[in-house]
Design an enzyme around this catalytic site. Sequence first.
Site, PDB file in Angstrom:
ATOM      1  N   ASP A  19       0.875  -1.171   0.000  1.00  0.00           N
ATOM      2  CA  ASP A  19       0.000   0.000   0.000  1.00  0.00           C
ATOM      3  C   ASP A  19       0.917   1.227   0.000  1.00  0.00           C
ATOM      4  O   ASP A  19       2.116   1.127   0.303  1.00  0.00           O
ATOM      5  CB  ASP A  19      -0.885  -0.041   1.256  1.00  0.00           C
ATOM      6  CG  ASP A  19      -1.744   1.194   1.398  1.00  0.00           C
ATOM      7  OD1 ASP A  19      -2.374   1.606   0.406  1.00  0.00           O
ATOM      8  OD2 ASP A  19      -1.772   1.762   2.506  1.00  0.00           O
ATOM      9  N   ASP A  21      -0.186   4.915   1.191  1.00  0.00           N
ATOM     10  CA  ASP A  21      -0.411   5.872   2.285  1.00  0.00           C
ATOM     11  C   ASP A  21      -0.284   5.230   3.655  1.00  0.00           C
ATOM     12  O   ASP A  21      -0.972   4.258   3.971  1.00  0.00           O
ATOM     13  CB  ASP A  21      -1.785   6.532   2.123  1.00  0.00           C
ATOM     14  CG  ASP A  21      -1.853   7.366   0.855  1.00  0.00           C
ATOM     15  OD1 ASP A  21      -0.990   8.239   0.686  1.00  0.00           O
ATOM     16  OD2 ASP A  21      -2.752   7.118   0.034  1.00  0.00           O
ATOM     17  N   ASP A 218      -2.445  -0.987   5.846  1.00  0.00           N
ATOM     18  CA  ASP A 218      -2.815  -0.372   7.125  1.00  0.00           C
ATOM     19  C   ASP A 218      -4.296  -0.047   7.273  1.00  0.00           C
ATOM     20  O   ASP A 218      -4.767   0.183   8.374  1.00  0.00           O
ATOM     21  CB  ASP A 218      -2.021   0.933   7.329  1.00  0.00           C
ATOM     22  CG  ASP A 218      -2.479   2.036   6.382  1.00  0.00           C
ATOM     23  OD1 ASP A 218      -3.099   3.009   6.839  1.00  0.00           O
ATOM     24  OD2 ASP A 218      -2.225   1.915   5.180  1.00  0.00           O
TER      25      ASP A 218
END
Length: 268
Positions: A19, A21, A218
């Site tokens: 991922d 961000d 996350d």
Amino acid sequence: MNLEELIEKAKDIKIVFFDIDDTLRVKTTGYMPESIKEVFSKLKEKGILTGIASGRCYFGVVPEIKELEPDYFVTINGAHVQDRNHNVIYKNPLPTEMVEEIISWANDEKINYSFVANENVIVNDWDKLAEDAIGPIYGRLAEDKDYYKKDDIYQMLTITERDVDDTLPENLKDKIRLVRWHEYSSDIVRFSGSKAYGVSKVLEKLGLTEDNLLVFGDELNDREIFDYAGLSVAMGVSHPEIKEKASLITDTVEQDGIYKALEKLEII
């Protein structure tokens, strides 16, 4: 699964998806540690492929991420998949009639929205909420409520302070879902779409299985890919549900969480 078992399982890893961000870089500040460059370099040296799996479209993949030269880009929550040479592996734009149904619902609820194409993101109205939610990712965006008539739209976003999940009309409830990624915004995605589905298209092309896959993430839009991957690592700031699903929980971006996890798994 204890650490010894995880290390044994990590021996099968042939591709790692990240991922962006709050995984590779801090969303609010843009900070990316030098250790990330080392991670990509060392994985390449070992012959392990790399990829990006993000809710962002390719337009929103920032230059410092592209400079890492990932082998694959699974973007827009799996709706568009391409390799580093821009060869499209899979794409699944929203039908025009569905986009119009979403716009009609948004107008009825008096909420703003954005269109996500592969190479562009456009809002119907740039307001303070859009600036707070989308600004840190894409910067100031152009306004065009009819943009869907000019380009393939792969996803839309809500822009509102309200929780509108329960307001979807019957004609949309079985077609789309809202996945919150910001206090003021949710991804509007098809039920059939996810990062996991997009990544599965890459694995299928490469002749690999989920046991060969390690993922880092996350947020809630990583749920499906954490369920799918052979190994998954949650960053220190991760949503509690993602931490619960993870094979391993590591530190934050600022604390070199990715590098530490790969070391612990003896992948690098």
